[in-house]
Design a protein around this motif. Sequence first.
Motif, short mmCIF file in Angstrom:
data_model
loop_
_atom_site.label_atom_id
_atom_site.label_comp_id
_atom_site.label_asym_id
_atom_site.label_seq_id
_atom_site.Cartn_x
_atom_site.Cartn_y
_atom_site.Cartn_z
N ASP A 1 44.92 25.78 44.37
CA ASP A 1 43.64 26.47 44.57
C ASP A 1 43.85 27.97 44.78
OD1 ASP A 1 42.25 24.12 44.26
OD2 ASP A 1 42.14 23.70 46.41
N GLN A 2 44.88 28.32 45.57
CA GLN A 2 45.16 29.74 45.80
C GLN A 2 45.58 30.43 44.51
OE1 GLN A 2 48.12 29.18 48.89
NE2 GLN A 2 46.72 29.97 50.46
N PHE A 3 46.45 29.75 43.76
CA PHE A 3 46.92 30.30 42.48
C PHE A 3 45.74 30.53 41.54
CE2 PHE A 3 48.60 29.82 38.16
CZ PHE A 3 49.63 30.72 38.18
N TRP A 4 44.88 29.54 41.43
CA TRP A 4 43.72 29.65 40.55
C TRP A 4 42.76 30.72 41.04
CZ3 TRP A 4 42.78 28.52 35.79
CH2 TRP A 4 41.46 28.47 35.32
N GLY A 5 42.60 30.82 42.36
CA GLY A 5 41.71 31.83 42.92
C GLY A 5 42.17 33.25 42.62
N ILE A 6 43.48 33.47 42.67
CA ILE A 6 44.03 34.79 42.36
C ILE A 6 43.77 35.15 40.90
CG2 ILE A 6 46.17 36.12 42.14
CD1 ILE A 6 47.23 34.49 44.53
N LEU A 7 44.02 34.18 40.03
CA LEU A 7 43.90 34.45 38.60
C LEU A 7 42.46 34.63 38.15
CD1 LEU A 7 46.59 32.07 37.08
CD2 LEU A 7 46.81 34.42 37.86
N THR A 8 41.55 33.95 38.81
CA THR A 8 40.15 34.00 38.39
C THR A 8 39.34 35.05 39.15
OG1 THR A 8 39.63 32.18 39.91
CG2 THR A 8 40.10 31.61 37.61
N SER A 9 40.00 35.81 40.01
CA SER A 9 39.27 36.88 40.70
C SER A 9 38.85 37.94 39.69
CB SER A 9 40.14 37.51 41.79
OG SER A 9 41.24 38.19 41.22
N ARG A 10 37.77 38.59 39.96
CA ARG A 10 37.21 39.56 39.00
C ARG A 10 38.20 40.67 38.70
NH1 ARG A 10 33.56 44.14 40.00
NH2 ARG A 10 32.54 44.72 38.05
N ARG A 11 38.89 41.15 39.71
CA ARG A 11 39.82 42.26 39.52
C ARG A 11 41.00 41.85 38.64
NH1 ARG A 11 42.26 46.05 44.39
NH2 ARG A 11 43.30 47.61 43.05
N THR A 12 41.53 40.65 38.88
CA THR A 12 42.67 40.18 38.09
C THR A 12 42.27 39.94 36.64
OG1 THR A 12 43.65 39.12 40.03
CG2 THR A 12 44.42 38.39 37.88
N LEU A 13 41.14 39.28 36.43
CA LEU A 13 40.69 39.00 35.07
C LEU A 13 40.46 40.29 34.28
CD1 LEU A 13 38.22 36.02 35.59
CD2 LEU A 13 40.49 35.95 34.55
N ASN A 14 39.85 41.29 34.92
CA ASN A 14 39.60 42.55 34.24
C ASN A 14 40.90 43.28 33.92
OD1 ASN A 14 36.78 42.43 34.07
ND2 ASN A 14 36.53 43.21 36.14
N ALA A 15 41.86 43.23 34.86
CA ALA A 15 43.14 43.88 34.61
C ALA A 15 43.88 43.22 33.46
CB ALA A 15 44.00 43.86 35.88
N LEU A 16 43.88 41.89 33.42
CA LEU A 16 44.53 41.17 32.33
C LEU A 16 43.82 41.42 31.00
CD1 LEU A 16 45.25 37.75 34.09
CD2 LEU A 16 46.93 39.48 33.43
N LYS A 17 42.50 41.47 31.04
CA LYS A 17 41.74 41.72 29.81
C LYS A 17 42.05 43.11 29.26
CE LYS A 17 37.36 42.56 30.18
NZ LYS A 17 35.91 42.38 30.41
N ILE A 18 42.12 44.10 30.14
CA ILE A 18 42.42 45.45 29.70
C ILE A 18 43.84 45.53 29.12
CG2 ILE A 18 42.87 47.80 30.53
CD1 ILE A 18 40.53 47.40 32.49
#
Length: 261
Positions: free
Chosen positions: A29-46
Amino acid sequence: MGLTLTWLSVIILIPLAALFLKTFELSLDQFWGILTSRRTLNALKISFGLSFAAACVNLVMGTVIVWALVRYRFPGRRLFDAIVDVPFALPTAVAGVALTQLFAQKGWLGAPLAELGIKVAFTPIGIFIAMIFIGIPFVVRTVQPVLIDLDPEIEEAAASLGANRWHTVFRVILPSLIPALLTGFALAFARAIGEYGSVIFIAGNLPNVSEIAPLLIVIRLSEFRYADATAIAVVMLVASFLIIFLINRLQRWAQARIPVH
């Protein structure tokens, strides 16, 4: 074989294994929460989105540069050929500072672009340009020796059989270059994903706007959130590996389909 595998394990496999083991400190759950956070998703997308776009541009423009350097003779050709290697030798921080000064609102290129309403520095556009800058030599230096070894008599034979210039390029020359082009694309893409020094100076580093994934990893490390940093790093590693693996498979497929001249 034993020496090779030992060296490979010490330099590559063991550090990567340690990276994966560090993420086990997190629950699923913690791992998934980190990856799906808005900041992480936007950084990966960029990071992934702009790296892919920059690699596509480098693929096209790198091929054009190679063609001009190999097939044409013009004053200063050797100088331009040497300039291609500048991003290899230039420290990434120096490249970032130079690009920032060039594309700042009062810079040589930034000022006229600002008059047109286009802001480059401290925006995703700046990241895109920096990734193109550091990736172009990988395409040029990968494709150049293949084009040099391609016998011009093949083109002459195609022309003698009635093929026009476009048919010769797309049916004779391009199929022979596809493996090298895919390799250059993969190298430029991988380099852009992991680039840090030249990007952070021109990016502006605004969360959810112009923050790249490598910078977010560094931020998490500075906050002593090591498990969070490794979770993001693992996702980047796995995604990069899958993409490069797919490109390598395409490269092998293209090599198998190259006609024997």
